[in-house]
Design a protein around this motif. Structure first.
Motif, PDB file in Angstrom:
ATOM      1  N   GLU A 193       0.944  -6.845  -9.596  1.00  0.00           N
ATOM      2  CA  GLU A 193       1.865  -6.322  -9.323  1.00  0.00           C
ATOM      3  C   GLU A 193       2.366  -4.593  -9.942  1.00  0.00           C
ATOM      4  OE1 GLU A 193       5.164  -9.076  -9.699  1.00  0.00           O
ATOM      5  OE2 GLU A 193       4.454 -10.244  -8.064  1.00  0.00           O
ATOM      6  N   ILE A 194       2.474  -3.914  -9.182  1.00  0.00           N
ATOM      7  CA  ILE A 194       2.508  -2.261  -9.547  1.00  0.00           C
ATOM      8  C   ILE A 194       3.754  -1.767  -8.803  1.00  0.00           C
ATOM      9  CG2 ILE A 194       1.585   0.029  -9.238  1.00  0.00           C
ATOM     10  CD1 ILE A 194      -1.189  -1.284  -8.984  1.00  0.00           C
ATOM     11  N   SER A 213       4.839  -2.487   1.286  1.00  0.00           N
ATOM     12  CA  SER A 213       5.424  -3.437   0.081  1.00  0.00           C
ATOM     13  C   SER A 213       5.342  -4.928   0.498  1.00  0.00           C
ATOM     14  CB  SER A 213       6.415  -2.908  -0.563  1.00  0.00           C
ATOM     15  OG  SER A 213       7.441  -3.193   0.272  1.00  0.00           O
ATOM     16  N   SER A 214       5.001  -5.129   1.849  1.00  0.00           N
ATOM     17  CA  SER A 214       5.248  -6.662   2.063  1.00  0.00           C
ATOM     18  C   SER A 214       3.822  -7.223   2.430  1.00  0.00           C
ATOM     19  CB  SER A 214       6.211  -6.642   3.444  1.00  0.00           C
ATOM     20  OG  SER A 214       5.373  -6.237   4.760  1.00  0.00           O
ATOM     21  N   THR A 250       3.928   5.936  -9.137  1.00  0.00           N
ATOM     22  CA  THR A 250       4.154   4.847  -9.945  1.00  0.00           C
ATOM     23  C   THR A 250       3.834   5.361 -11.568  1.00  0.00           C
ATOM     24  OG1 THR A 250       3.068   2.577 -10.603  1.00  0.00           O
ATOM     25  CG2 THR A 250       1.751   4.364  -9.710  1.00  0.00           C
ATOM     26  N   HIS A 251       4.221   4.643 -12.756  1.00  0.00           N
ATOM     27  CA  HIS A 251       4.361   5.029 -13.883  1.00  0.00           C
ATOM     28  C   HIS A 251       3.011   4.211 -14.472  1.00  0.00           C
ATOM     29  CE1 HIS A 251       8.766   6.232 -13.936  1.00  0.00           C
ATOM     30  NE2 HIS A 251       7.944   6.951 -13.576  1.00  0.00           N
ATOM     31  N   PHE A 280       2.611  -4.105  -4.073  1.00  0.00           N
ATOM     32  CA  PHE A 280       3.561  -2.912  -4.597  1.00  0.00           C
ATOM     33  C   PHE A 280       4.627  -3.421  -4.513  1.00  0.00           C
ATOM     34  CE2 PHE A 280      -0.572  -0.853  -2.978  1.00  0.00           C
ATOM     35  CZ  PHE A 280      -0.889  -0.153  -4.165  1.00  0.00           C
ATOM     36  N   VAL A 281       5.769  -3.078  -5.632  1.00  0.00           N
ATOM     37  CA  VAL A 281       6.721  -3.451  -5.668  1.00  0.00           C
ATOM     38  C   VAL A 281       7.896  -2.373  -5.732  1.00  0.00           C
ATOM     39  CG1 VAL A 281       8.742  -5.072  -6.955  1.00  0.00           C
ATOM     40  CG2 VAL A 281       6.156  -5.625  -6.975  1.00  0.00           C
ATOM     41  N   PRO A 282       8.710  -2.387  -4.785  1.00  0.00           N
ATOM     42  CA  PRO A 282       9.389  -0.996  -4.543  1.00  0.00           C
ATOM     43  C   PRO A 282      10.465  -0.981  -5.864  1.00  0.00           C
ATOM     44  CG  PRO A 282       9.285  -2.123  -2.634  1.00  0.00           C
ATOM     45  CD  PRO A 282       8.854  -2.864  -3.718  1.00  0.00           C
TER      46      PRO A 282
END
Length: 224
Positions: free
Chosen positions: A82-83, A111-112, A177-178, A200-202
């Motif tokens: 998960e990012i 993201s879904s 993203t970090h 991808f997690v908002p």
């Protein structure tokens, strides 16, 4: 499937689609792990190919592969990563226009779904991830940027990618993203590896696009 000898000790498996290449790559990894694949030094996936590098007997391996049935790729195969992403990319509006949706819908759609790393290239740590349907494919920018910030989440054609470091690029930027994509102190150095599943997690609030994300920690990894 087309089998092409490469040099004296390698075999290239040439497929028709990226999905077939991903299925064969997963099959090779599984069989090597189980000890049912002839010794191979490296298994290197490409967009529509898998290179079996460092084979002790190319002819014998080729004959063996011709006896295999066509593999299928299980949806839940491979580790899941998960990012976290701030969907603040400079091209988010342009992508929304190309898709014919609102910017919030780009975030929701992207993201879904569960993405999968098909192969790596371009620069150390850069992964080409598939999952977006054909109606969500986007062209590269007509004028590439001379510098794309590290951590930029971007789209081009059927792929999602994340720039591991600042570099020129023509992909459509939708977020940042970090996470560290490449770290020589980590084993493996690349965070994203072929066969891995990615979500991808908002993150809220959405940040204003600046010179790029600050250095951060690794993404949370969980194994399916």
């Amino acid at each position: 499937m087309r089998l092409r000898p490469v040099g004296e000790d390698s075999l290239l498996v040439d497929l028709d689609t990226p999905e077939e290449a991903q299925a064969w790559h997963a099959q090779f990894l599984s069989r090597r792990s189980a000890g049912t694949l002839a010794p191979v030094r490296e298994i290197v996936p490409g967009e529509k190919t898998v290179l079996l590098y460092g084979v002790s007997d190319v002819d014998a391996l080729e004959a063996e592969l011709r006896q295999w049935s066509v593999p299928t790729l299980a949806a839940d195969s491979g580790p899941l990563l998960e990012i976290p992403v701030h969907y603040n990319g400079a091209d988010l509006g342009a992508v929304a226009e190309l898709w014919g949706v609102a910017e919030g819908d780009v975030v929701r759609i992207h993201s879904s779904i569960e993405h999968r790393v098909a192969f790596c290239g371009f620069s150390p740590g850069f992964a080409y991830m598939t999952a977006l349907g054909e109606k969500h494919h986007v062209p590269r920018r007509a004028a590439p940027r001379t510098s794309v910030p590290a951590g930029s989440v971007a789209l081009a054609g059927p792929y999602t990618g994340i720039y591991p470091r600042a570099s020129p690029g023509g992909w459509q930027l939708i977020g940042t993203t970090h996470v560290r994509l490449w770290d020589m102190e980590r084993e493996p150095a690349a965070l994203l590896i072929p066969g891995m599943r990615v979500r991808f997690v908002p993150q809220e609030p959405r940040l204003e696009s600046t010179d790029g994300p600050a250095a951060g920690t690794n993404a949370e990894r969980r194994i399916a």
